[in-house]
Design a protein around this motif. Structure first.
Motif, PDB file in Angstrom:
ATOM      1  N   GLY A   1       0.810  -1.215   0.000  1.00 23.15           N
ATOM      2  CA  GLY A   1       0.000   0.000   0.000  1.00 23.15           C
ATOM      3  C   GLY A   1       0.839   1.257   0.000  1.00 23.15           C
ATOM      4  O   GLY A   1       0.486   2.254  -0.644  1.00 23.15           O
ATOM      5  N   ASP A   2       1.957   1.222   0.723  1.00 19.24           N
ATOM      6  CA  ASP A   2       2.864   2.376   0.743  1.00 19.24           C
ATOM      7  C   ASP A   2       3.514   2.580  -0.621  1.00 19.24           C
ATOM      8  O   ASP A   2       3.703   3.709  -1.067  1.00 19.24           O
ATOM      9  CB  ASP A   2       3.935   2.206   1.814  1.00 19.24           C
ATOM     10  N   ILE A   3       3.868   1.479  -1.274  1.00 19.10           N
ATOM     11  CA  ILE A   3       4.469   1.590  -2.602  1.00 19.10           C
ATOM     12  C   ILE A   3       3.456   2.183  -3.569  1.00 19.10           C
ATOM     13  O   ILE A   3       3.754   3.130  -4.298  1.00 19.10           O
ATOM     14  CB  ILE A   3       4.950   0.215  -3.111  1.00 19.10           C
ATOM     15  N   ARG A   4       2.239   1.646  -3.572  1.00 17.03           N
ATOM     16  CA  ARG A   4       1.208   2.127  -4.497  1.00 17.03           C
ATOM     17  C   ARG A   4       0.844   3.594  -4.259  1.00 17.03           C
ATOM     18  O   ARG A   4       0.468   4.304  -5.181  1.00 17.03           O
ATOM     19  CB  ARG A   4      -0.051   1.275  -4.376  1.00 17.03           C
ATOM     20  N   ALA A   5       0.930   4.052  -3.025  1.00 15.68           N
ATOM     21  CA  ALA A   5       0.560   5.429  -2.684  1.00 15.68           C
ATOM     22  C   ALA A   5       1.644   6.432  -3.050  1.00 15.68           C
ATOM     23  O   ALA A   5       1.393   7.640  -3.061  1.00 15.68           O
ATOM     24  CB  ALA A   5       0.239   5.531  -1.192  1.00 15.68           C
ATOM     25  N   ALA A   6       2.839   5.959  -3.361  1.00 17.08           N
ATOM     26  CA  ALA A   6       3.939   6.867  -3.704  1.00 17.08           C
ATOM     27  C   ALA A   6       3.633   7.558  -5.022  1.00 17.08           C
ATOM     28  O   ALA A   6       2.875   7.055  -5.854  1.00 17.08           O
ATOM     29  CB  ALA A   6       5.251   6.089  -3.800  1.00 17.08           C
TER      30      ALA A   6
ATOM     31  N   ILE B   1       4.971  -6.772  -5.864  1.00 16.38           N
ATOM     32  CA  ILE B   1       5.802  -5.585  -5.646  1.00 16.38           C
ATOM     33  C   ILE B   1       6.028  -4.854  -6.962  1.00 16.38           C
ATOM     34  O   ILE B   1       5.918  -3.632  -7.044  1.00 16.38           O
ATOM     35  CB  ILE B   1       7.135  -5.967  -4.981  1.00 16.38           C
ATOM     36  N   TRP B   2       6.336  -5.597  -8.019  1.00 13.70           N
ATOM     37  CA  TRP B   2       6.600  -4.980  -9.312  1.00 13.70           C
ATOM     38  C   TRP B   2       5.369  -4.238  -9.822  1.00 13.70           C
ATOM     39  O   TRP B   2       5.465  -3.142 -10.376  1.00 13.70           O
ATOM     40  CB  TRP B   2       7.062  -6.043 -10.303  1.00 13.70           C
ATOM     41  N   GLU B   3       4.195  -4.828  -9.623  1.00 10.77           N
ATOM     42  CA  GLU B   3       2.951  -4.165 -10.028  1.00 10.77           C
ATOM     43  C   GLU B   3       2.760  -2.869  -9.237  1.00 10.77           C
ATOM     44  O   GLU B   3       2.395  -1.834  -9.795  1.00 10.77           O
ATOM     45  CB  GLU B   3       1.766  -5.116  -9.815  1.00 10.77           C
ATOM     46  N   ALA B   4       3.030  -2.912  -7.933  1.00  8.90           N
ATOM     47  CA  ALA B   4       2.874  -1.733  -7.087  1.00  8.90           C
ATOM     48  C   ALA B   4       3.866  -0.636  -7.484  1.00  8.90           C
ATOM     49  O   ALA B   4       3.522   0.548  -7.498  1.00  8.90           O
ATOM     50  CB  ALA B   4       3.048  -2.108  -5.615  1.00  8.90           C
ATOM     51  N   VAL B   5       5.092  -1.020  -7.820  1.00 11.68           N
ATOM     52  CA  VAL B   5       6.082  -0.047  -8.280  1.00 11.68           C
ATOM     53  C   VAL B   5       5.608   0.590  -9.589  1.00 11.68           C
ATOM     54  O   VAL B   5       5.780   1.793  -9.799  1.00 11.68           O
ATOM     55  CB  VAL B   5       7.473  -0.699  -8.446  1.00 11.68           C
ATOM     56  N   GLY B   6       4.979  -0.181 -10.437  1.00 14.01           N
ATOM     57  CA  GLY B   6       4.427   0.363 -11.681  1.00 14.01           C
ATOM     58  C   GLY B   6       3.371   1.412 -11.423  1.00 14.01           C
ATOM     59  O   GLY B   6       3.319   2.441 -12.100  1.00 14.01           O
ATOM     60  N   VAL B   7       2.517   1.169 -10.429  1.00 18.78           N
ATOM     61  CA  VAL B   7       1.503   2.160 -10.056  1.00 18.78           C
ATOM     62  C   VAL B   7       2.182   3.444  -9.582  1.00 18.78           C
ATOM     63  O   VAL B   7       1.811   4.549  -9.995  1.00 18.78           O
ATOM     64  CB  VAL B   7       0.556   1.597  -8.977  1.00 18.78           C
ATOM     65  N   ALA B   8       3.187   3.299  -8.729  1.00 18.37           N
ATOM     66  CA  ALA B   8       3.908   4.473  -8.225  1.00 18.37           C
ATOM     67  C   ALA B   8       4.581   5.233  -9.371  1.00 18.37           C
ATOM     68  O   ALA B   8       4.567   6.462  -9.401  1.00 18.37           O
ATOM     69  CB  ALA B   8       4.945   4.041  -7.188  1.00 18.37           C
ATOM     70  N   PHE B   9       5.137   4.486 -10.326  1.00 18.34           N
ATOM     71  CA  PHE B   9       5.788   5.111 -11.480  1.00 18.34           C
ATOM     72  C   PHE B   9       4.794   5.942 -12.286  1.00 18.34           C
ATOM     73  O   PHE B   9       5.068   7.086 -12.657  1.00 18.34           O
ATOM     74  CB  PHE B   9       6.431   4.028 -12.346  1.00 18.34           C
ATOM     75  N   VAL B  10       3.633   5.389 -12.535  1.00 17.12           N
ATOM     76  CA  VAL B  10       2.597   6.110 -13.290  1.00 17.12           C
ATOM     77  C   VAL B  10       2.140   7.341 -12.521  1.00 17.12           C
ATOM     78  O   VAL B  10       1.799   8.363 -13.117  1.00 17.12           O
ATOM     79  CB  VAL B  10       1.410   5.167 -13.611  1.00 17.12           C
ATOM     80  N   ARG B  11       2.163   7.272 -11.190  1.00 19.40           N
ATOM     81  CA  ARG B  11       1.773   8.412 -10.359  1.00 19.40           C
ATOM     82  C   ARG B  11       2.887   9.456 -10.255  1.00 19.40           C
ATOM     83  O   ARG B  11       2.721  10.472  -9.610  1.00 19.40           O
ATOM     84  CB  ARG B  11       1.363   7.928  -8.973  1.00 19.40           C
ATOM     85  N   GLY B  12       4.048   9.197 -10.862  1.00 21.81           N
ATOM     86  CA  GLY B  12       5.109  10.196 -10.907  1.00 21.81           C
ATOM     87  C   GLY B  12       6.353   9.890 -10.108  1.00 21.81           C
ATOM     88  O   GLY B  12       7.282  10.695 -10.087  1.00 21.81           O
ATOM     89  N   ALA B  13       6.415   8.745  -9.452  1.00 18.01           N
ATOM     90  CA  ALA B  13       7.610   8.392  -8.676  1.00 18.01           C
ATOM     91  C   ALA B  13       8.761   8.050  -9.613  1.00 18.01           C
ATOM     92  O   ALA B  13       8.548   7.567 -10.726  1.00 18.01           O
ATOM     93  CB  ALA B  13       7.323   7.207  -7.761  1.00 18.01           C
ATOM     94  N   ASP B  14       9.965   8.323  -9.184  1.00 12.93           N
ATOM     95  CA  ASP B  14      11.160   7.933  -9.929  1.00 12.93           C
ATOM     96  C   ASP B  14      11.567   6.536  -9.486  1.00 12.93           C
ATOM     97  O   ASP B  14      11.567   6.231  -8.295  1.00 12.93           O
ATOM     98  CB  ASP B  14      12.311   8.897  -9.658  1.00 12.93           C
TER      99      ASP B  14
END
Length: 62
Positions: free
Chosen positions: A15-20, A41-54
């Protein structure tokens, strides 16, 4: 702005990863693929990436 580190032994809650998002960044180590929950985890990192995380995919030194 939060820095996250993801390895085979440690990762933030999904949840923390997805919220980034914008201003947050991830260092993803190569051994993360050894985790049983790697696909989640990889899916959650993808969500964070789309939300603007580096996201920085680190390589092993050889």
């Amino acid at each position: 702005m939060t820095a996250y580190v993801i390895t085979a032994r440690a990762a933030p809650a999904l949840g923390d990863i997805r919220a980034a998002g914008q201003g947050d960044w991830f260092d993803v180590y190569p051994d993360v693929v050894e985790r049983r929950d790697f696909s989640k985890i990889w899916e959650a990192v993808g969500v964070a990436f789309v939300r603007g995380a580096d996201v920085c995919l680190l390589r092993e030194e050889r």
